[in-house]
Design a protein around this motif. Structure first.
Motif, short mmCIF file in Angstrom:
data_model
loop_
_atom_site.label_atom_id
_atom_site.label_comp_id
_atom_site.label_asym_id
_atom_site.label_seq_id
_atom_site.Cartn_x
_atom_site.Cartn_y
_atom_site.Cartn_z
N ILE A 160 97.10 11.59 25.69
CA ILE A 160 97.47 11.59 26.92
C ILE A 160 97.61 12.73 27.67
O ILE A 160 97.24 13.04 28.86
CB ILE A 160 99.11 11.29 26.83
N ALA A 161 98.06 13.93 27.13
CA ALA A 161 97.84 15.28 27.89
C ALA A 161 96.67 15.54 28.14
O ALA A 161 96.19 16.18 29.20
CB ALA A 161 98.51 16.24 26.97
N SER A 162 95.55 15.52 27.39
CA SER A 162 94.10 15.95 27.37
C SER A 162 93.67 15.13 28.82
O SER A 162 92.67 15.63 29.63
CB SER A 162 93.16 15.68 26.09
N THR A 163 93.71 14.04 28.73
CA THR A 163 93.32 12.88 29.85
C THR A 163 94.05 13.53 31.16
O THR A 163 93.04 13.81 32.11
CB THR A 163 93.70 11.47 29.61
N ALA A 164 95.45 13.78 31.14
CA ALA A 164 95.80 14.34 32.20
C ALA A 164 95.47 15.62 32.80
O ALA A 164 95.12 15.95 34.01
CB ALA A 164 97.57 14.45 32.00
N ASN A 165 95.08 16.52 31.66
CA ASN A 165 94.44 17.73 32.09
C ASN A 165 93.19 17.76 32.65
O ASN A 165 92.75 18.50 33.60
CB ASN A 165 94.46 18.52 30.64
N ASN A 166 92.46 16.65 32.29
CA ASN A 166 91.00 16.51 32.68
C ASN A 166 91.29 15.92 34.32
O ASN A 166 90.52 16.28 35.32
CB ASN A 166 90.33 15.00 32.07
N LEU A 167 92.12 15.12 34.76
CA LEU A 167 92.41 14.66 35.98
C LEU A 167 92.93 15.80 36.83
O LEU A 167 92.43 15.96 37.91
CB LEU A 167 93.34 13.36 36.32
N LYS A 168 94.02 16.46 36.20
CA LYS A 168 94.51 17.66 36.98
C LYS A 168 93.29 18.97 37.47
O LYS A 168 93.29 19.26 38.62
CB LYS A 168 95.34 18.46 36.24
N ALA A 209 83.24 17.48 27.48
CA ALA A 209 84.33 17.44 28.30
C ALA A 209 85.81 17.43 27.36
O ALA A 209 86.64 18.31 27.98
CB ALA A 209 84.58 16.05 28.63
N PHE A 210 85.67 17.22 26.10
CA PHE A 210 86.45 17.58 25.13
C PHE A 210 86.81 19.22 25.13
O PHE A 210 88.02 19.39 25.25
CB PHE A 210 86.28 17.24 23.72
N LYS A 211 85.65 20.01 25.26
CA LYS A 211 85.76 21.30 25.08
C LYS A 211 86.33 21.84 26.21
O LYS A 211 87.15 22.95 26.27
CB LYS A 211 84.42 22.01 24.75
N ARG A 212 86.21 21.38 27.45
CA ARG A 212 86.83 21.89 28.70
C ARG A 212 88.35 21.26 28.99
O ARG A 212 89.34 22.30 29.34
CB ARG A 212 86.10 21.21 29.91
N PHE A 213 88.77 20.25 28.52
CA PHE A 213 89.75 19.49 28.75
C PHE A 213 90.92 19.38 27.55
O PHE A 213 92.08 19.10 28.05
CB PHE A 213 89.88 18.34 29.50
N ALA A 214 90.59 19.09 26.51
CA ALA A 214 91.68 18.70 25.32
C ALA A 214 92.37 19.82 25.09
O ALA A 214 92.17 21.15 25.29
CB ALA A 214 90.82 18.61 24.23
N VAL A 215 93.68 19.47 24.86
CA VAL A 215 94.81 20.18 24.67
C VAL A 215 95.48 19.90 23.43
O VAL A 215 95.74 18.62 23.28
CB VAL A 215 95.90 20.48 26.05
N ASP A 216 96.07 20.91 22.95
CA ASP A 216 97.09 20.55 21.73
C ASP A 216 98.41 20.46 22.24
O ASP A 216 99.29 21.47 22.02
CB ASP A 216 97.08 21.68 20.64
N ALA A 217 98.77 19.19 22.58
CA ALA A 217 100.12 19.01 23.33
C ALA A 217 101.46 19.05 22.38
O ALA A 217 102.33 19.69 22.48
CB ALA A 217 100.10 17.78 23.83
N ASP A 218 101.14 18.71 21.01
CA ASP A 218 102.33 18.75 20.19
C ASP A 218 102.31 20.11 19.27
O ASP A 218 103.13 20.48 18.41
CB ASP A 218 102.32 17.64 19.30
N GLY A 219 101.45 21.06 19.48
CA GLY A 219 101.34 22.42 18.70
C GLY A 219 101.08 22.35 17.30
O GLY A 219 101.58 23.29 16.60
N ASP A 220 100.26 21.35 17.08
CA ASP A 220 100.11 21.30 15.40
C ASP A 220 98.85 21.94 15.23
O ASP A 220 98.46 21.91 13.84
CB ASP A 220 100.10 19.94 14.84
N GLY A 221 98.20 22.80 16.02
CA GLY A 221 97.04 23.56 15.82
C GLY A 221 95.45 22.67 16.02
O GLY A 221 94.59 23.25 15.71
N ARG A 222 95.73 21.50 16.19
CA ARG A 222 94.36 20.62 16.31
C ARG A 222 94.55 19.84 17.79
O ARG A 222 95.44 19.33 18.39
CB ARG A 222 94.38 19.54 15.23
N ARG A 223 93.59 19.77 18.21
CA ARG A 223 93.29 18.95 19.67
C ARG A 223 92.69 17.58 19.37
O ARG A 223 91.76 17.39 19.31
CB ARG A 223 92.61 19.63 20.74
N ASP A 224 93.74 16.74 19.02
CA ASP A 224 93.24 15.31 18.57
C ASP A 224 93.34 14.19 19.47
O ASP A 224 94.51 13.44 19.69
CB ASP A 224 94.24 15.13 17.31
N VAL A 225 92.20 14.07 20.32
CA VAL A 225 92.53 13.16 21.15
C VAL A 225 91.94 11.58 20.76
O VAL A 225 91.83 10.86 21.33
CB VAL A 225 91.19 13.30 22.40
#
Length: 464
Positions: free
Chosen positions: A281-289, A257-273
């Protein structure tokens, strides 16, 4: 196949809710675990923190220090790979099994160095076999779980979270159109705002489940995906700590699920959920969307169901417009009209004719994709409304009713089957087939066909 045989529910704690509420066979991103209702590790009060930092001890010892060892007994499912002998044989071959994943890891772009580094020291955690194949004794009713999950302390903390991370929630609502209160609700119910995330090393848990027991193919994918996460550098090994089934982070992502939905919202190069609120917050929203969230719409409404109502209409397949439900006598208990009468919903009566009813819209189904238990989705929606400033549910629950024991549930299914009302394999866990069978039995005796399993219904089936 049993009713629950194909259900991949979000974790042991929420499986309880699903059984109490007669969930169906929907699938979720996390197969068995979401959070522990009654315990968990403490975290810093003001920000998401890992539950316990790092694989600082041998992988075989990762997890709660108080956790019991494997029972050494056959699993309860009867699956051939869950016999004690099969478990021991698979565990003895664990190192070869993990090494055999290298070609698949290589095809996913994982380097040989990363594979060797991250798999070093892994060893089978056989306690997971008991957790996977346990048959828990469910003792809580839905109203008791709602009391636990939607409480004053959790609501107070949720409001603090909403204020503390307002810029992040603002940005996510603009980008994804997902209600901030739903995201905050998931965060609160999944991990009690980062204080109950689990403390097992995800790579070790998924490797164990990929090599030992049933569902090995499923967990092989989770294991390899966890390796991808580490190789890419999104998360560090010490951040990948979670439930026994591999869910991690404050909103409990499985690796895939991380692979499908996680996003790097602050542009630091890492998707740190785990430790980054913006990404979380953004990754959880992306999942629901991506699961179909409808912007600007709610999840559903509490409704009063009239006496004498035909509860055979209370079925997920019966999607009617809110205006049509009104024509059938279903009303909001506060007398307010439905804002959009053309929206379609199904009627849920989780506590039968004596409890409140709920008309569930599209967004309720979206929440159920996150976790297929109706009780979970109801708790998420209600908690979100309370965070928004809404009132408690208006109608009382039938608190005088008790939850049937597992042996009683098994007996109820067997008696329904004997009378020709149940087409599944009795397993003591209630799903859509049990609800359908019980409804048909209730209709045959002139009782409200609400599908709610009570002691009285069991007595009627016994013929007493």
């Amino acid at each position: 196949m049993t009713e629950t045989g194909n259900r991949l529910a979000r974790v042991a704690g929420m499986a309880v809710l699903g059984a109490v509420l007669h969930t169906g066979a929907a699938q979720a991103q996390n197969p068995f675990d979401v959070f522990n209702l009654f315990g968990g590790k403490s975290a810093a009060p003001n920000a998401p923190q890992p539950a316990n930092v790092g694989p600082q001890k041998p992988a075989s010892q990762q997890g709660s220090s108080a956790a019991p060892p494997w029972s050494g007994e056959d699993g309860g499912s009867g699956h051939p790979t869950m016999t004690a002998q099969a478990i021991r044989e698979a565990a003895a071959n664990f190192d070869n099994c993990v090494a055999g994943f290298w070609p698949d890891a290589q095809r996913r772009g994982i380097s040989r160095d990363s594979f060797a580094r991250f798999t070093a020291g892994l060893s089978p955690d056989l306690r997971l076999m008991d957790l996977m194949d346990s048959q828990p004794e469910f003792t809580k009713a839905i109203w008791e779980y709602l009391d636990i999950l939607v409480n004053d302390n959790r609501m107070a903390r949720g409001r603090e979270i909403l204020a503390q991370y307002k810029p992040q929630f603002d940005a996510v609502e603009r980008a994804y159109g997902v209600d901030r209160y739903i995201i905050a609700s998931i965060w609160g119910i999944e991990s009690n705002y980062s204080t109950q995330m689990g403390d097992r090393y995800v790579l070790n848990s998924t490797a164990t489940l990929a090599c030992v027991g049933r569902r090995q193919n499923y967990f092989k994918d989770e294991f390899l995906t966890a390796l991808e996460i580490l190789h890419r550098g999104d998360l560090r090994p010490e951040q990948l700590r979670g439930s026994w089934a591999g869910a991690f982070g404050p909103t409990q992502f499985m690796p895939t699920a991380f692979k499908r939905f996680a996003v790097d919202a602050d542009g630091d190069g890492r998707r740190d959920v785990v430790d980054n609120p913006a990404d979380l917050i953004a990754s959880t929203a992306n999942n629901l969307k991506k699961d179909g969230w409808q912007s600007g719409q709610t999840w559903g409404y509490e409704v009063a169901v009239p006496r004498g109502f035909d509860y055979m209409k209370a079925d997920r397949k019966q999607m009617l417009t809110l205006a049509r439900w009104e024509e059938l006598g279903v009303r909001r208990p506060n007398g307010q009209p439905f804002p959009r009468g053309g929206e379609k919903a199904y009627l849920l009566a989780p506590a039968g004719a004596e409890g409140p009813g709920f008309l569930m819209l599209t967004n309720f189904r979206v929440i159920m994709k996150y976790n297929p238990a109706e009780a979970y989705a109801l708790a998420i929606g209600h908690f979100a409304d309370r965070l928004r400033g809404g009132p408690p549910f208006v109608q009382p629950w039938p608190r005088h009713e008790r939850v049937l024991s597992r042996s009683e549930r098994l007996e109820l299914q067997q008696l329904l089957a004997q009378r020709g009302f149940y087409r599944g394999t009795p397993d003591g866990q209630f799903g859509s087939l049990t609800r359908e069978g019980l409804r048909n039995f209730q209709a045959s005796i002139g009782a409200p066909a609400d599908g709610f399993a009570t002691g009285e219904m069991l007595e009627r089936l016994r013929g007493r």
